[in-house]
Every structure is written in C-alpha cells, then in structure tokens.
Motif scaffolding. Sequence first.
Motif, PDB file in Angstrom:
ATOM      1  N   HIS A   1      11.747  58.959  91.112  1.00  0.00           N
ATOM      2  CA  HIS A   1      10.723  58.667  90.104  1.00  0.00           C
ATOM      3  C   HIS A   1      11.346  58.821  88.716  1.00  0.00           C
ATOM      4  O   HIS A   1      12.113  59.757  88.475  1.00  0.00           O
TER       5      HIS A   1
ATOM      6  N   ALA B   1      10.377  59.915  85.856  1.00  0.00           N
ATOM      7  CA  ALA B   1      10.235  61.163  85.092  1.00  0.00           C
ATOM      8  C   ALA B   1      11.336  62.133  85.496  1.00  0.00           C
ATOM      9  O   ALA B   1      11.906  62.847  84.668  1.00  0.00           O
TER      10      ALA B   1
ATOM     11  N   TYR C   1      15.003  60.803  84.695  1.00  0.00           N
ATOM     12  CA  TYR C   1      15.202  61.028  83.255  1.00  0.00           C
ATOM     13  C   TYR C   1      15.508  62.502  82.992  1.00  0.00           C
ATOM     14  O   TYR C   1      16.384  62.845  82.200  1.00  0.00           O
TER      15      TYR C   1
ATOM     16  N   ASN D   1      17.318  58.846  72.269  1.00  0.00           N
ATOM     17  CA  ASN D   1      15.874  58.616  72.311  1.00  0.00           C
ATOM     18  C   ASN D   1      15.115  59.879  71.927  1.00  0.00           C
ATOM     19  O   ASN D   1      14.166  59.838  71.147  1.00  0.00           O
ATOM     20  N   ARG D   2      15.536  61.019  72.454  1.00  0.00           N
ATOM     21  CA  ARG D   2      14.857  62.280  72.117  1.00  0.00           C
ATOM     22  C   ARG D   2      15.053  62.608  70.630  1.00  0.00           C
ATOM     23  O   ARG D   2      14.153  63.134  69.978  1.00  0.00           O
TER      24      ARG D   2
ATOM     25  N   GLY E   1       3.188  58.520  78.573  1.00  0.00           N
ATOM     26  CA  GLY E   1       4.495  58.532  79.246  1.00  0.00           C
ATOM     27  C   GLY E   1       5.328  59.675  78.692  1.00  0.00           C
ATOM     28  O   GLY E   1       6.450  59.494  78.219  1.00  0.00           O
ATOM     29  N   THR E   2       4.753  60.877  78.752  1.00  0.00           N
ATOM     30  CA  THR E   2       5.303  62.062  78.081  1.00  0.00           C
ATOM     31  C   THR E   2       6.653  62.491  78.640  1.00  0.00           C
ATOM     32  O   THR E   2       7.546  62.890  77.896  1.00  0.00           O
ATOM     33  N   GLY E   3       6.796  62.437  79.959  1.00  0.00           N
ATOM     34  CA  GLY E   3       8.016  62.966  80.581  1.00  0.00           C
ATOM     35  C   GLY E   3       7.905  64.464  80.786  1.00  0.00           C
ATOM     36  O   GLY E   3       6.987  65.117  80.270  1.00  0.00           O
TER      37      GLY E   3
ATOM     38  N   ASP F   1       0.400  61.103  81.237  1.00  0.00           N
ATOM     39  CA  ASP F   1       1.461  60.627  82.130  1.00  0.00           C
ATOM     40  C   ASP F   1       0.831  60.395  83.498  1.00  0.00           C
ATOM     41  O   ASP F   1      -0.137  61.064  83.854  1.00  0.00           O
ATOM     42  N   HIS F   2       1.388  59.459  84.265  1.00  0.00           N
ATOM     43  CA  HIS F   2       0.811  59.198  85.590  1.00  0.00           C
ATOM     44  C   HIS F   2       1.512  60.004  86.684  1.00  0.00           C
ATOM     45  O   HIS F   2       1.140  59.903  87.848  1.00  0.00           O
TER      46      HIS F   2
ATOM     47  N   ASP G   1      -2.896  56.440  83.604  1.00  0.00           N
ATOM     48  CA  ASP G   1      -1.960  55.324  83.699  1.00  0.00           C
ATOM     49  C   ASP G   1      -1.967  54.505  82.413  1.00  0.00           C
ATOM     50  O   ASP G   1      -3.024  54.090  81.939  1.00  0.00           O
ATOM     51  N   LEU G   2      -0.758  54.271  81.895  1.00  0.00           N
ATOM     52  CA  LEU G   2      -0.554  53.418  80.723  1.00  0.00           C
ATOM     53  C   LEU G   2      -1.312  52.099  80.837  1.00  0.00           C
ATOM     54  O   LEU G   2      -1.796  51.556  79.841  1.00  0.00           O
TER      55      LEU G   2
ATOM     56  N   LEU H   1       7.127  56.047  73.951  1.00  0.00           N
ATOM     57  CA  LEU H   1       8.581  56.187  73.951  1.00  0.00           C
ATOM     58  C   LEU H   1       9.131  55.994  75.353  1.00  0.00           C
ATOM     59  O   LEU H   1       8.778  56.750  76.275  1.00  0.00           O
TER      60      LEU H   1
ATOM     61  N   GLN I   1       7.968  51.825  90.678  1.00  0.00           N
ATOM     62  CA  GLN I   1       7.583  51.075  89.472  1.00  0.00           C
ATOM     63  C   GLN I   1       8.801  50.359  88.910  1.00  0.00           C
ATOM     64  O   GLN I   1       9.844  50.974  88.714  1.00  0.00           O
TER      65      GLN I   1
HETATM   66  C1  LIG Z   1      11.763  57.472  80.655  1.00  0.00           C
HETATM   67  S1  LIG Z   1      10.490  58.683  80.649  1.00  0.00           S
HETATM   68  C2  LIG Z   1      10.219  58.890  78.900  1.00  0.00           C
HETATM   69  C3  LIG Z   1       9.709  60.259  78.519  1.00  0.00           C
HETATM   70  C4  LIG Z   1       9.451  60.478  77.022  1.00  0.00           C
HETATM   71  N1  LIG Z   1       8.414  59.575  76.526  1.00  0.00           N
HETATM   72  C5  LIG Z   1      10.716  60.284  76.221  1.00  0.00           C
HETATM   73  O1  LIG Z   1      10.853  59.215  75.594  1.00  0.00           O
HETATM   74  O2  LIG Z   1      11.575  61.165  76.213  1.00  0.00           O
HETATM   75  C6  LIG Z   1       9.084  57.704  81.144  1.00  0.00           C
HETATM   76  C7  LIG Z   1       7.812  58.529  81.412  1.00  0.00           C
HETATM   77  O3  LIG Z   1       6.731  57.601  81.522  1.00  0.00           O
HETATM   78  C8  LIG Z   1       5.941  57.930  82.633  1.00  0.00           C
HETATM   79  N2  LIG Z   1       5.317  56.699  83.128  1.00  0.00           N
HETATM   80  C9  LIG Z   1       5.932  55.658  83.734  1.00  0.00           C
HETATM   81  N3  LIG Z   1       5.035  54.702  84.045  1.00  0.00           N
HETATM   82  C10 LIG Z   1       3.833  55.164  83.621  1.00  0.00           C
HETATM   83  C11 LIG Z   1       2.508  54.635  83.680  1.00  0.00           C
HETATM   84  N4  LIG Z   1       2.271  53.450  84.229  1.00  0.00           N
HETATM   85  N5  LIG Z   1       1.509  55.374  83.165  1.00  0.00           N
HETATM   86  C12 LIG Z   1       1.751  56.593  82.604  1.00  0.00           C
HETATM   87  N6  LIG Z   1       2.982  57.148  82.530  1.00  0.00           N
HETATM   88  C13 LIG Z   1       4.008  56.439  83.028  1.00  0.00           C
HETATM   89  C14 LIG Z   1       6.901  58.531  83.637  1.00  0.00           C
HETATM   90  O4  LIG Z   1       6.232  59.361  84.584  1.00  0.00           O
HETATM   91  C15 LIG Z   1       7.841  59.305  82.723  1.00  0.00           C
HETATM   92  O5  LIG Z   1       7.382  60.613  82.520  1.00  0.00           O
END
Ligand SMILES: C[S@@+](CC[C@H](N)C(=O)[O-])C[C@H]1O[C@@H](n2cnc3c(N)ncnc32)[C@H](O)[C@@H]1O
Length: 259
Positions: free
Chosen positions: A10, A12, A15, A49-50, A73-75, A99-100, A126-127, A152, A207
Amino acid sequence: MPDFDTSVPHIARVYDYWLGGKDNFAADRQLGEQTLQAYPHIVFSVRANRAFLTRSVRFLAAEAGITQFLDIGTGLPTADNIHEVAQREAPDSRIVYADHDPVVITHAKALLRSTPQGALDYLDADLRDPGTILASAAGTLDFSKPVAIMLLAVLQFAADGEAGAIVQRLTAACAPGSYLVISHPASDIDAERHIEMVRRMNESMAQKVTLRDHAAVTRLFAGLELAEPGVVKASLWRPDSPAQAATPTVLWAGVARKP
Ligand SMILES: C[S@@+](CC[C@H](N)C(=O)[O-])C[C@H]1O[C@@H](n2cnc3c(N)ncnc32)[C@H](O)[C@@H]1O
C-alpha cells in the motif's frame, strides 16, 4: 482481524519505507526495494516533497495568514507534520487530516496532538468522495473563512478526468482567500526511469498511479492565482538553501490562491 490486507503493498506504507519509517510490512518493503532499483532517486524525491510541505505550510501560516488546513492523503506520521509546522507559526491553527488507509488514521489518532488553542481531526475518507470529506471537515473547519486544501502526492490516485473534478469540488466549497497546494508525480521529469518505477508499482498495488505532465498539473490550478514561482519541481518552490534546491525530485508542485 485488521480491516486491511498486509500481503498487498500500500502506498502509505511504501512511502513510509522510502522515508526510513518503521510502519510497513514485508510486501511494502519488497515493492519499496523494486522501485528503488528502477529509480534510486525516489528517496531524495520524497524528502524533497516533505520539504516542500514544510515550506508551503510555513508560507501559508506565516505570510498568507491561513490558520485552517484540510489535508487529504496525509500519509503516516513523520517529522514536521502539517499541524506541527502550522501551529509553530500560529498556535490556534485547525487541521483536518483525511486518508483512506485505516493504518494512517489509527497512527495519526495515537501520535498527533494539537496545541490547546488549535484543533486536529482525522477522517477515514476517500479523496474520490470530496463531498463527504467537506461535510465531515466542516465540524472542525469554518469554510466561510479561508482554508488551505493540501493535496500532496495524492492526486495521482485519481484517474484522468476525475482529478480536475475533485479539485474543482474542493475549491468551490472554499471562501475567497483560500489556498490550494498540490504536489504531483511527473510524467515528464526523468521520464524513462520514473515511468518504469511506476509500472512496477501499478503491477502490485490495488490503487493505480496516473502520472501527469507540467501542463496537466498546471491545469489543476485553473481559475486560481499561482503564487511565485508557479508550478515548478518541488525542490525549486522557494527553497531554503542551495542543497534543498539541488535535491532531485520527480514531483511538480505549486501553491495558488482563490481570488
Ligand atoms: C504518497 S503518500 C503522500 C503522503 C503525504 N501527503 C506527503 O506528501 O508526504 C499518499 C497518501 O495518500 C493516501 N491515499 C491514496 N489514495 C487515497 C484516496 N483515494 N483517498 C484518500 N487517501 C488516499 C495514501 O493512503 C497515502 O497515505
């Protein structure tokens, strides 16, 4: 029984692996290694990115007067999460994390703490359902006042057509003076190696990732006023040092204001 499958990687947790965290499983580490082989610079890119997240939140809190943030999409929690950066500048800042991934939300609830003057909330959402996110976030954020929408490294999980509509729906709900912050994996930076890396991800993750080029990411900001320097590589958005500016990254990034 956890309500997620640890045998499927996954994003999250992959990453988290790239960032050197401990909240990942064997399948995530395996894909983490396969992606590193295809594109060794990915570790620098996620750090860039961070660092963009930190600089953009600092700009919003310290210069643009923003005290409300909706982060989708917090992570998994890491160093300098949005509320920490924002509340350092403005202790009364209110932040909603969405976040999902249930692991993200469980860890966020356990580890992230607001200042007494501010507020934090965490949504399992969900986004692709922005209406539900907006309705739930309204319990913590006042959408009649400016809000920063933070997207992000997440819009790549929305298909073509979907991503623009999600952004439109979110920004339409915000007051004038609100901001949109996006970082997005690029199809036109270090293309060959990055595309191979994403091909490996799409083979095993549930995904799928859609990469976008500079023009497509810029279109996501349609109708908004881009802050200088516009849509640039994440490491080139107002870097704090030459070392930050030189960090390799495969993400386009920008910050824009709703007029
Ligand atoms: C690559 S990480 C980025 C984390 C943080 N935003 C950053 O930029 O450091 C992507 C995050 O988006 C979340 N995510 C992916 N698809 C999503 C969706 N459809 N709805 C909500 N969250 C989602 C993942 O679970 C993950 O935590």
